[in-house]
Design a protein around this motif. Structure first.
Motif, PDB file in Angstrom:
ATOM      1  N   LYS A 199       0.830  -1.205   0.000  1.00  0.00           N
ATOM      2  CA  LYS A 199       0.000   0.000   0.000  1.00  0.00           C
ATOM      3  C   LYS A 199       0.869   1.261   0.000  1.00  0.00           C
ATOM      4  CE  LYS A 199      -3.783  -2.232   2.544  1.00  0.00           C
ATOM      5  NZ  LYS A 199      -4.614  -2.210   3.768  1.00  0.00           N
ATOM      6  N   GLU A 200       2.057   1.172  -0.622  1.00  0.00           N
ATOM      7  CA  GLU A 200       2.948   2.322  -0.672  1.00  0.00           C
ATOM      8  C   GLU A 200       2.279   3.486  -1.394  1.00  0.00           C
ATOM      9  OE1 GLU A 200       3.710  -0.709  -1.552  1.00  0.00           O
ATOM     10  OE2 GLU A 200       5.586  -1.381  -0.614  1.00  0.00           O
ATOM     11  N   THR A 201       2.380   4.664  -0.825  1.00  0.00           N
ATOM     12  CA  THR A 201       1.689   5.844  -1.362  1.00  0.00           C
ATOM     13  C   THR A 201       2.132   6.166  -2.780  1.00  0.00           C
ATOM     14  OG1 THR A 201       1.565   6.737   0.881  1.00  0.00           O
ATOM     15  CG2 THR A 201       1.124   8.256  -0.933  1.00  0.00           C
ATOM     16  N   HIS A 202       3.428   6.056  -3.052  1.00  0.00           N
ATOM     17  CA  HIS A 202       3.929   6.430  -4.375  1.00  0.00           C
ATOM     18  C   HIS A 202       3.560   5.418  -5.454  1.00  0.00           C
ATOM     19  CE1 HIS A 202       6.933   4.265  -2.003  1.00  0.00           C
ATOM     20  NE2 HIS A 202       7.414   3.765  -3.122  1.00  0.00           N
ATOM     21  N   PHE A 203       3.009   4.251  -5.047  1.00  0.00           N
ATOM     22  CA  PHE A 203       2.549   3.271  -6.031  1.00  0.00           C
ATOM     23  C   PHE A 203       1.034   3.286  -6.212  1.00  0.00           C
ATOM     24  CE2 PHE A 203       6.444   0.567  -4.780  1.00  0.00           C
ATOM     25  CZ  PHE A 203       7.229   1.216  -5.723  1.00  0.00           C
ATOM     26  N   MET A 204       0.343   4.168  -5.520  1.00  0.00           N
ATOM     27  CA  MET A 204      -1.120   4.197  -5.542  1.00  0.00           C
ATOM     28  C   MET A 204      -1.716   4.258  -6.957  1.00  0.00           C
ATOM     29  SD  MET A 204      -2.544   3.846  -2.591  1.00  0.00           S
ATOM     30  CE  MET A 204      -2.144   3.913  -0.848  1.00  0.00           C
ATOM     31  N   PRO A 205      -1.129   5.029  -7.904  1.00  0.00           N
ATOM     32  CA  PRO A 205      -1.735   5.080  -9.245  1.00  0.00           C
ATOM     33  C   PRO A 205      -1.810   3.722  -9.936  1.00  0.00           C
ATOM     34  CG  PRO A 205      -0.197   6.884  -8.962  1.00  0.00           C
ATOM     35  CD  PRO A 205      -0.024   5.984  -7.782  1.00  0.00           C
ATOM     36  N   MET A 206      -0.917   2.790  -9.582  1.00  0.00           N
ATOM     37  CA  MET A 206      -0.902   1.469 -10.207  1.00  0.00           C
ATOM     38  C   MET A 206      -1.595   0.391  -9.388  1.00  0.00           C
ATOM     39  SD  MET A 206       1.693   3.353 -11.376  1.00  0.00           S
ATOM     40  CE  MET A 206       3.019   3.139 -10.199  1.00  0.00           C
ATOM     41  N   ILE A 207      -1.626   0.540  -8.051  1.00  0.00           N
ATOM     42  CA  ILE A 207      -2.111  -0.558  -7.212  1.00  0.00           C
ATOM     43  C   ILE A 207      -3.324  -0.196  -6.372  1.00  0.00           C
ATOM     44  CG2 ILE A 207       0.174  -1.614  -7.082  1.00  0.00           C
ATOM     45  CD1 ILE A 207       0.517  -0.376  -4.337  1.00  0.00           C
ATOM     46  N   GLY A 208      -3.712   1.071  -6.335  1.00  0.00           N
ATOM     47  CA  GLY A 208      -4.828   1.445  -5.488  1.00  0.00           C
ATOM     48  C   GLY A 208      -4.447   1.360  -4.016  1.00  0.00           C
ATOM     49  N   LYS A 209      -5.434   1.223  -3.151  1.00  0.00           N
ATOM     50  CA  LYS A 209      -5.166   1.187  -1.711  1.00  0.00           C
ATOM     51  C   LYS A 209      -5.908   0.064  -0.990  1.00  0.00           C
ATOM     52  CE  LYS A 209      -8.734   4.714  -0.940  1.00  0.00           C
ATOM     53  NZ  LYS A 209      -9.043   6.035  -0.344  1.00  0.00           N
ATOM     54  N   GLU A 210      -6.282  -0.977  -1.739  1.00  0.00           N
ATOM     55  CA  GLU A 210      -7.068  -2.066  -1.149  1.00  0.00           C
ATOM     56  C   GLU A 210      -6.320  -3.392  -1.126  1.00  0.00           C
ATOM     57  OE1 GLU A 210      -9.784  -1.556   0.360  1.00  0.00           O
ATOM     58  OE2 GLU A 210     -10.172   0.495  -0.304  1.00  0.00           O
ATOM     59  N   SER A 211      -4.991  -3.343  -1.195  1.00  0.00           N
ATOM     60  CA  SER A 211      -4.205  -4.577  -1.184  1.00  0.00           C
ATOM     61  C   SER A 211      -4.295  -5.262   0.173  1.00  0.00           C
ATOM     62  CB  SER A 211      -2.755  -4.277  -1.529  1.00  0.00           C
ATOM     63  OG  SER A 211      -1.965  -5.454  -1.431  1.00  0.00           O
ATOM     64  N   LEU A 212      -4.068  -6.568   0.188  1.00  0.00           N
ATOM     65  CA  LEU A 212      -4.058  -7.333   1.432  1.00  0.00           C
ATOM     66  C   LEU A 212      -2.801  -7.048   2.252  1.00  0.00           C
ATOM     67  CD1 LEU A 212      -5.333  -9.630   3.173  1.00  0.00           C
ATOM     68  CD2 LEU A 212      -4.056 -11.251   1.768  1.00  0.00           C
ATOM     69  N   HIS A 213      -1.713  -6.646   1.575  1.00  0.00           N
ATOM     70  CA  HIS A 213      -0.423  -6.484   2.223  1.00  0.00           C
ATOM     71  C   HIS A 213      -0.068  -5.011   2.391  1.00  0.00           C
ATOM     72  CE1 HIS A 213      -0.039 -10.762   1.399  1.00  0.00           C
ATOM     73  NE2 HIS A 213      -0.290 -10.507   0.121  1.00  0.00           N
ATOM     74  N   GLU A 214       0.794  -4.738   3.359  1.00  0.00           N
ATOM     75  CA  GLU A 214       1.231  -3.373   3.627  1.00  0.00           C
ATOM     76  C   GLU A 214       2.427  -2.984   2.774  1.00  0.00           C
ATOM     77  OE1 GLU A 214      -0.275  -1.138   5.485  1.00  0.00           O
ATOM     78  OE2 GLU A 214      -1.857  -2.568   6.043  1.00  0.00           O
ATOM     79  N   THR A 215       3.327  -3.921   2.541  1.00  0.00           N
ATOM     80  CA  THR A 215       4.539  -3.636   1.761  1.00  0.00           C
ATOM     81  C   THR A 215       4.668  -4.644   0.617  1.00  0.00           C
ATOM     82  OG1 THR A 215       5.872  -5.000   3.257  1.00  0.00           O
ATOM     83  CG2 THR A 215       5.753  -2.636   3.718  1.00  0.00           C
ATOM     84  N   SER A 216       5.307  -4.221  -0.459  1.00  0.00           N
ATOM     85  CA  SER A 216       5.499  -5.064  -1.648  1.00  0.00           C
ATOM     86  C   SER A 216       6.777  -5.881  -1.512  1.00  0.00           C
ATOM     87  CB  SER A 216       5.571  -4.205  -2.904  1.00  0.00           C
ATOM     88  OG  SER A 216       4.438  -3.371  -3.030  1.00  0.00           O
ATOM     89  N   ASN A 217       6.732  -7.128  -1.976  1.00  0.00           N
ATOM     90  CA  ASN A 217       7.950  -7.934  -2.007  1.00  0.00           C
ATOM     91  C   ASN A 217       8.677  -7.721  -3.337  1.00  0.00           C
ATOM     92  OD1 ASN A 217       6.366  -9.337  -3.811  1.00  0.00           O
ATOM     93  ND2 ASN A 217       6.487 -11.306  -2.759  1.00  0.00           N
ATOM     94  N   GLY A 218       9.737  -8.477  -3.573  1.00  0.00           N
ATOM     95  CA  GLY A 218      10.530  -8.301  -4.791  1.00  0.00           C
ATOM     96  C   GLY A 218       9.722  -8.509  -6.058  1.00  0.00           C
ATOM     97  N   ASN A 219       8.937  -9.592  -6.105  1.00  0.00           N
ATOM     98  CA  ASN A 219       8.092  -9.837  -7.274  1.00  0.00           C
ATOM     99  C   ASN A 219       7.027  -8.758  -7.425  1.00  0.00           C
ATOM    100  OD1 ASN A 219       9.404 -12.088  -8.128  1.00  0.00           O
ATOM    101  ND2 ASN A 219       7.879 -13.564  -7.424  1.00  0.00           N
TER     102      ASN A 219
END
Length: 367
Positions: A199-219
């Motif tokens: 749910k990183e703020t700078h990635f919001m345009p691509m991922i929105g804010k409803e992900s199950l996870h708080e941080t993105s992994n490498g993949n």
């Protein structure tokens, strides 16, 4: 006196006490109902566009007794029209009719590992224009819809613990394949990407804010970079749902749930997807959950398909020696100038040219 009035909006009768009224007014609803089907597909009450369910599922293996039949039974129960499948584990490439579904698959030449493809309901079989089995990890399916066709890219990415070199090769291949797709189509990248998006703020345009996870992994970072480069949305992390309806994978011990299966769509067509969530009750002996997207579109009418494919050439004219020699001459001239590169592309181009020559010099069959 008591007056009974029928309200067509509320669908109920109301009693009105009005001594001034001497007659009873009864208004009944119209019996004319808007159509609720297009080419046999339910569209809902009064909705003129067709909504279909597009899904993805890592089945772990269909190389088991009864696994494929069980899969088609589940898909029929949930009303799935098109599904992207990963880890089919069938060798070679081809298609197979199982129950009400046609399974298109692409696997390894030897062994029963990996393999991906699609299962399409028989009602949509006439609209499948192309199936391209690129590898055991990537396949393409093109569906004839309007105003634009849909191209679905089924993918199965390496796991988070896989080799970095393998991940680089996969995303390079996916990027090259995506860039070669025609521009005037709706493109969906769908499948098991083994990517946790946060749910990183700078990635919001691509991922929105409803992900199950708080941080993105490498993949997840690789997937977000791909989506940003191709101007796509990771649509599966943009819809608000309960946590149980976001998870797509559950660990064998039942303690860990991750959202690693995703559906990507171009930003300009993001409104075509009305909802995405997983179904935990669907069972095909897999640790992944069925992920379903409700997609709104228009499919070509049966009449337009018939008109497009039913133009027949008057072969009786070939009995005329002059017509026959003329046809042979022009086809021969075209074949001499053909440069052989890719077998599939050459066949499509040559068959189209031969048909055009036949239409011009032999003529259509009169109805």
């Amino acid at each position: 006196m008591v007056v009974v009035i029928w309200s067509s909006r509320l669908g109920v009768r109301r009693r009105v006490n009005n001594p001034a009224l001497k007659t009873a007014l009864v208004m009944r609803p119209s019996r004319n109902q808007p159509r609720t089907q297009i080419n046999g597909i339910k569209t809902g009450h009064g909705i003129r566009k067709t909504g279909i369910k597009i899904a993805t599922w890592n089945t772990l293996s269909l190389y088991r007794t009864g696994a494929c039949q069980n899969l088609t039974d589940v898909l029929d129960t949930y009303g799935i029209q098109i599904i992207a499948l990963q880890e089919i584990r069938w060798p070679g490439k081809g298609q197979l009719k199982v129950g009400k579904y046609i399974v298109y698959f692409s696997g390894m030449e030897e062994g029963h590992a990996f393999g991906c493809g699609f299962a399409v309901h028989e009602s949509l079989e006439p609209y499948v224009k192309e199936f391209n089995p690129i590898s055991e990890r990537i396949t393409l399916l093109r569906v004839d819809t309007k105003p634009l066709n849909i191209i679905l890219v089924c993918v199965h990415a390496p796991t988070e613990t896989g080799e970095e070199n393998m991940k680089d090769v996969f995303y390079e291949d996916l990027s090259q394949i995506y860039d070669k797709l025609p521009g005037n189509v709706i493109k969906l990248v769908i499948g098991d990407l083994n990517a946790k998006c946060g749910k990183e703020t700078h990635f919001m345009p691509m991922i929105g804010k409803e992900s199950l996870h708080e941080t993105s992994n490498g993949n997840g970072l690789r997937l977000i970079s791909f989506a940003a480069a191709k101007d796509m949305i990771i649509s599966s992390t943009t819809f608000p749902h309960k946590t149980i309806h976001k998870a797509t994978w559950k660990s064998p011990d039942g303690t860990t749930c991750n959202q690693i299966d995703h559906i990507l769509v171009q930003k300009r067509f993001r409104s075509c997807i009305k909802d995405i969530h997983s179904f935990r009750g669907a069972d095909c002996d897999s640790d992944h959950f069925l992920l379903v997207a409700k997609f709104r579109l228009k499919i070509q009418s049966d009449k337009s398909l018939v008109n497009k494919n039913s133009t027949k050439i008057n072969l009786e004219m070939l009995k005329d020696e002059k017509v026959q020699q003329k046809y042979i001459k022009y086809v021969g001239e075209y074949v001499k100038n053909v440069n052989l590169n890719d077998m599939d592309e050459d066949w499509v181009r040559t068959s189209k040219a031969v048909r055009e020559i036949a239409m011009e010099h032999i003529g259509k069959m009169k109805c």
